[in-house]
Design a protein around this motif. Structure first.
Motif, PDB file in Angstrom:
ATOM      1  N   TYR A 373       1.128  -1.097  -0.005  1.00  0.00           N
ATOM      2  CA  TYR A 373       0.415   0.026   0.157  1.00  0.00           C
ATOM      3  C   TYR A 373       0.793   0.701  -0.450  1.00  0.00           C
ATOM      4  O   TYR A 373       0.067   2.599  -0.692  1.00  0.00           O
ATOM      5  N   GLY A 374       1.844   1.426   0.584  1.00  0.00           N
ATOM      6  CA  GLY A 374       3.286   2.425   0.758  1.00  0.00           C
ATOM      7  C   GLY A 374       3.798   2.712  -0.220  1.00  0.00           C
ATOM      8  O   GLY A 374       3.978   3.579  -0.592  1.00  0.00           O
ATOM      9  N   VAL A 375       3.629   1.799  -1.218  1.00  0.00           N
ATOM     10  CA  VAL A 375       4.358   1.933  -2.354  1.00  0.00           C
ATOM     11  C   VAL A 375       3.774   2.551  -3.581  1.00  0.00           C
ATOM     12  O   VAL A 375       4.267   3.218  -4.053  1.00  0.00           O
ATOM     13  N   HIS A 376       2.164   1.383  -3.240  1.00  0.00           N
ATOM     14  CA  HIS A 376       1.236   2.323  -4.920  1.00  0.00           C
ATOM     15  C   HIS A 376       1.242   3.494  -3.632  1.00  0.00           C
ATOM     16  O   HIS A 376       1.041   4.737  -5.113  1.00  0.00           O
ATOM     17  N   HIS A 377       1.479   4.263  -2.924  1.00  0.00           N
ATOM     18  CA  HIS A 377       1.090   5.560  -2.834  1.00  0.00           C
ATOM     19  C   HIS A 377       2.026   6.750  -2.765  1.00  0.00           C
ATOM     20  O   HIS A 377       1.976   7.974  -2.106  1.00  0.00           O
ATOM     21  N   HIS A 378       3.402   6.019  -2.828  1.00  0.00           N
ATOM     22  CA  HIS A 378       4.385   6.752  -2.436  1.00  0.00           C
ATOM     23  C   HIS A 378       4.492   8.527  -3.302  1.00  0.00           C
ATOM     24  O   HIS A 378       4.925   8.175  -5.190  1.00  0.00           O
ATOM     25  N   PRO A 379       4.843   9.181  -2.612  1.00  0.00           N
ATOM     26  CA  PRO A 379       4.884  10.640  -4.098  1.00  0.00           C
ATOM     27  C   PRO A 379       5.426  10.145  -4.496  1.00  0.00           C
ATOM     28  O   PRO A 379       5.753  10.778  -5.499  1.00  0.00           O
ATOM     29  N   ALA A 380       6.853   9.814  -4.367  1.00  0.00           N
ATOM     30  CA  ALA A 380       7.995  10.066  -5.511  1.00  0.00           C
ATOM     31  C   ALA A 380       8.167   8.859  -6.537  1.00  0.00           C
ATOM     32  O   ALA A 380       8.480   9.126  -7.367  1.00  0.00           O
ATOM     33  N   LEU A 381       7.387   8.597  -5.837  1.00  0.00           N
ATOM     34  CA  LEU A 381       6.719   7.118  -7.774  1.00  0.00           C
ATOM     35  C   LEU A 381       5.793   7.627  -8.036  1.00  0.00           C
ATOM     36  O   LEU A 381       5.566   7.066  -9.277  1.00  0.00           O
ATOM     37  N   TRP A 382       4.792   7.691  -7.442  1.00  0.00           N
ATOM     38  CA  TRP A 382       3.316   7.691  -8.316  1.00  0.00           C
ATOM     39  C   TRP A 382       2.605   9.710  -8.069  1.00  0.00           C
ATOM     40  O   TRP A 382       2.209  10.015  -7.077  1.00  0.00           O
ATOM     41  N   PRO A 383       2.955  11.232  -9.211  1.00  0.00           N
ATOM     42  CA  PRO A 383       3.136  11.619  -9.004  1.00  0.00           C
ATOM     43  C   PRO A 383       1.171  12.017  -8.535  1.00  0.00           C
ATOM     44  O   PRO A 383       0.354  11.261  -9.380  1.00  0.00           O
ATOM     45  N   ASP A 384       1.129  13.403  -7.748  1.00  0.00           N
ATOM     46  CA  ASP A 384      -0.447  12.930  -7.336  1.00  0.00           C
ATOM     47  C   ASP A 384      -1.090  11.596  -7.028  1.00  0.00           C
ATOM     48  O   ASP A 384      -1.987  11.785  -6.796  1.00  0.00           O
ATOM     49  N   ALA A 385       0.196  10.856  -5.576  1.00  0.00           N
ATOM     50  CA  ALA A 385      -0.399   9.601  -5.575  1.00  0.00           C
ATOM     51  C   ALA A 385      -2.065   9.049  -5.133  1.00  0.00           C
ATOM     52  O   ALA A 385      -2.288   8.207  -4.899  1.00  0.00           O
TER      53      ALA A 385
END
Length: 471
Positions: A373-385
């Motif tokens: 869940y943290g990976v999927h919501h990581h702001p550095a990986l997903w802009p506007d996560a």
């Protein structure tokens, strides 16, 4: 990357993993049990993407949302890591199936079961899924007959739909509604109890003294005996005409033989595998569909784009398996839902031997919690996560996320065997629902996350479904 702050401080590695003080995790254990995602998000925001914690204030382990470390554990060095006793403890309730098994025995079972989810068999199951989806919309049409709309607890409804699909795919016939409701209740109770024993290990003596383990063992036995009855019924009344044999997962498992011995599965092993398929197959899909319709209620323009694509490709006919790749936007909607609400929100692994990652030592026995869940919501990986944006998954979308930043079904050799089954099912139910209905929020109160073994909404999730005047 040692399992205790003392070892981390003594190690010569660069940038040792920071640790949350034991007293802090112990004092926060009750709050963690109530809101593990909120607590983990706060810890990782404060300490960094990889941090040492004491589970329940007692057991040391590493929590990470670093996709490179997740890939190292699940794929690149997967032979050095097994699921920990936190997953193995589920054997007590669910048996030793693909989800809980390990090593050579797991690989043997995986090779035996994998053909049941190949593309050819999946194509044959599409109409079964479509039929279940049509039954759901027909029921909803009846409920909306009075004024064109109805309030629906979408999680309860999607649990019914997903259970029908996986039960028919497994048994060629639906279990009764009463059996389905009982199964869902058993699973919820077992999950809630088991997760609490993990998050608050200091309460285990109290649970034992109160007979909680005994009561949940009885629930597990009830679940197994329900499934055993279907297995024995099929074995006692095999089809006399092989051309009329049911084309379902149970028959596939009954007919298949181990390559090394030529023998069939024993009843207990067969029961374990069917149990896992039935449990995991309906639980994850029900949750994903619930979150999907919740998101579409909040974003009617996205639902409109799905509907327009469907009408352009299909007109008024039902989709066949071959049509689904021609409906890419609907799949992007499914993928984005699974990013925001991954069914498997956390995976655990333990190091079988000493290892290292980017110069950091990983001692044998280190426990990892891979926070998907943290990976999927990581702001550095997903802009506007936190924004629901299906276009992230369009071909050529920029920026492309790095490897192992999207893992709704896990990764590596233990990628969920039923992932394509689930994606097909979710896409078909989505299309059939939007063919007939629009969806609106029923309340302004946001749903509460309930992260058990899977990520489900807490309590009822009410939505309003409004019937279209024309299909």
């Amino acid at each position: 990357m040692s399992v205790s702050p003392v070892e981390s401080a003594a190690a010569p590695a660069r940038n040792p993993v920071p640790w949350v003080p034991r007293w802090r995790t112990l004092l926060g254990s009750v709050a963690f049990t109530r809101d593990p995602i909120g607590r983990l998000n706060g810890i990782l925001a404060e300490y960094g993407d990889t941090v040492g914690v004491y589970l329940g204030g007692v057991r040391p382990g590493i929590v990470t949302r670093d996709p490179a470390l997740v890939q190292h554990i699940l794929q690149k060095n997967h032979r050095r890591y097994l699921k920990s006793d936190m997953t193995h403890g589920l054997i007590r309730y669910l048996g030793r199936g693909l989800l809980t098994n390990e090593g050579a025995d797991w690989l043997r079972q995986r090779r035996l079961i994998q053909p049941g989810f190949h593309r050819q068999r999946l194509a044959g199951l599409t109409r079964l899924m479509q039929t279940a989806a049509a039954e759901w919309t027909a029921e909803l049409t009846i409920r909306t007959a009075a004024d064109g709309s109805a309030l629906v607890d979408i999680h309860e409804a999607m649990t019914r739909v997903a259970f029908r699909i996986v039960a028919r795919a497994t048994f060629s016939a639906s279990l009764s509604e009463a059996e389905g409701e009982r199964l869902a209740d058993i699973l919820t109770r077992i999950q809630a109890f088991y997760v609490r024993t993990i998050r608050q290990p200091y309460l285990r003596p109290w649970f034992r003294a109160r007979g909680s383990y005994r009561r949940h063992d009885a629930l597990s036995l009830e679940l197994r005996e329900l499934i055993r009855g279907y297995i024995r019924q099929r074995r006692q009344h095999p089809p006399t005409d092989l051309t009329q044999a049911p084309d379902d997962l149970l028959q596939m498992l009954l007919d298949t033989r181990y390559e090394d011995t030529g023998e069939a599965m024993r009843e207990e092993q067969l029961l374990d595998e069917v149990n896992i398929l039935l449990v995991a197959g309906h639980e994850t899909s029900a949750n994903a569909l619930s979150w999907l319709f919740h998101l579409l209620a909040q974003h009617p323009a996205v639902a409109g784009k799905v509907r327009a694509e469907m009408h352009a490709v299909l007109g008024s006919r039902f989709p066949e398996f071959e049509d689904l790749p021609q409906l890419p936007y609907s799949m992007q909607v499914v993928q984005e839902t699974l990013r925001l609400y991954p069914p498997a929100w956390m995976l655990d692994r333990v190091a079988l031997e000493d290892d290292e990652f980017q110069g950091q030592p990983i001692p044998k026995g280190t426990l990892f919690s891979l926070y998907l869940y943290g990976v999927h919501h990581h702001p550095a990986l997903w802009p506007d996560a936190e924004v629901f944006r299906p276009e992230r998954f369009a071909p050529g979308a920029v920026p492309a996320p790095p490897p192992y930043s999207y893992l709704p079904f896990g990764g590596g050799p233990r990628l969920c065997v039923g992932s394509h089954f689930a994606l097909t099912e979710i896409q078909l139910v989505l299309l059939e629902t939007l063919r007939h209905f629009s969806i609106e929020p029923a309340t302004e109160t946001p749903p509460v996350l309930m992260p058990l073994v899977t990520l489900r909404p807490q309590g009822a999730l009410w939505l309003r479904f409004r019937r279209h005047l024309t299909p």
